[in-house]
Write an enzyme that holds these catalytic residues in place. Sequence first.
Site, mmCIF file in Angstrom:
data_model
loop_
_atom_site.group_PDB
_atom_site.id
_atom_site.type_symbol
_atom_site.label_atom_id
_atom_site.label_comp_id
_atom_site.label_asym_id
_atom_site.label_seq_id
_atom_site.Cartn_x
_atom_site.Cartn_y
_atom_site.Cartn_z
ATOM 1 N N ALA A 73 -4.825 37.274 -2.768
ATOM 2 C CA ALA A 73 -4.620 37.734 -1.397
ATOM 3 C C ALA A 73 -5.763 37.280 -0.500
ATOM 4 C CB ALA A 73 -4.510 39.258 -1.362
ATOM 5 N N ASP A 74 -5.469 37.247 0.786
ATOM 6 C CA ASP A 74 -6.492 36.941 1.782
ATOM 7 C C ASP A 74 -6.120 37.641 3.086
ATOM 8 O OD1 ASP A 74 -8.918 34.969 2.207
ATOM 9 O OD2 ASP A 74 -7.744 34.952 4.055
ATOM 10 N N THR A 75 -7.113 38.147 3.796
ATOM 11 C CA THR A 75 -6.882 38.841 5.058
ATOM 12 C C THR A 75 -7.805 38.271 6.125
ATOM 13 O OG1 THR A 75 -6.275 40.888 3.906
ATOM 14 C CG2 THR A 75 -6.913 41.098 6.211
#
Length: 198
Positions: A78-80
Site C-alpha cells: 500500500a501507499d498513501t
Amino acid sequence: MLLHQKLRSYRLLLASQSPRRRELMTGCGLPYELAPKYDCEETYPDDLPAEEVPLYLSRLKSDACPWPLESNDILMTADTVVVLDGRVLGKPRDRDDAFAMLRSLSGRQHTVVSGVAFRTPARQHAFAARSEVWFRALSDEEIAYYLDTHCPYDKAGSYGIQEWIGYAAIERIDGSFYNVMGLPVQRVYVELEKFIDL
C-alpha cells in the site's frame, strides 16, 4: 463464510512498516503476517498525475518483492499520499518542511489517496481510494505545537488524523477516515474478499 474464515486457507503478507496499517488490519479482524522488510525505490514518472501516484507505488512495491510467493500467499502492499493543488505532499524531510506543508494545508481542502495491491503467484489486483479533507485555518503557534508534541515525520502531508491535529483542526471529511489514517480498510475488506472469491 466470513472473510477471516476464508483467509485460513491463505497466508496474507502485509508488506508495510507502518504501525497504523498494522493497527487497522488488526482492528478489522483480518489475520496477517508481516512480510520481511525489503527495499523498494519509491520513484514514479514526473508526468504521472498526483492522484495516480499511490496506485503506481503500491504496484511497484508489490513487484519489488524479492522472493517467490508460495501458492497460498497473498502479498499486500500500500501507499498513501496527500495531494494539494495537483502536487504530492509526501513525508517531510525535516521540521521546516513539515511546517511548510501544514501551513499550505491550513484553511484549505486537500485530497488523500491510497493505493493498495494484492498479489499471488498467479494474479494481481490493485485499487485506489480517495478522501477529501478540510482543515480550518491554523496559526503558526498551533502548527509549532503539533510539531513539538507529536511525530509527523513518517506521515504523508506531515500529519496524522488520529493525533491532536485531527481533533483540533479537521473540520470535515468526505470519504473514509481510515484512508486518511493510511489504509482504506473497508475497501480492503471488500476487494480482498472479491480477490479470494475469483
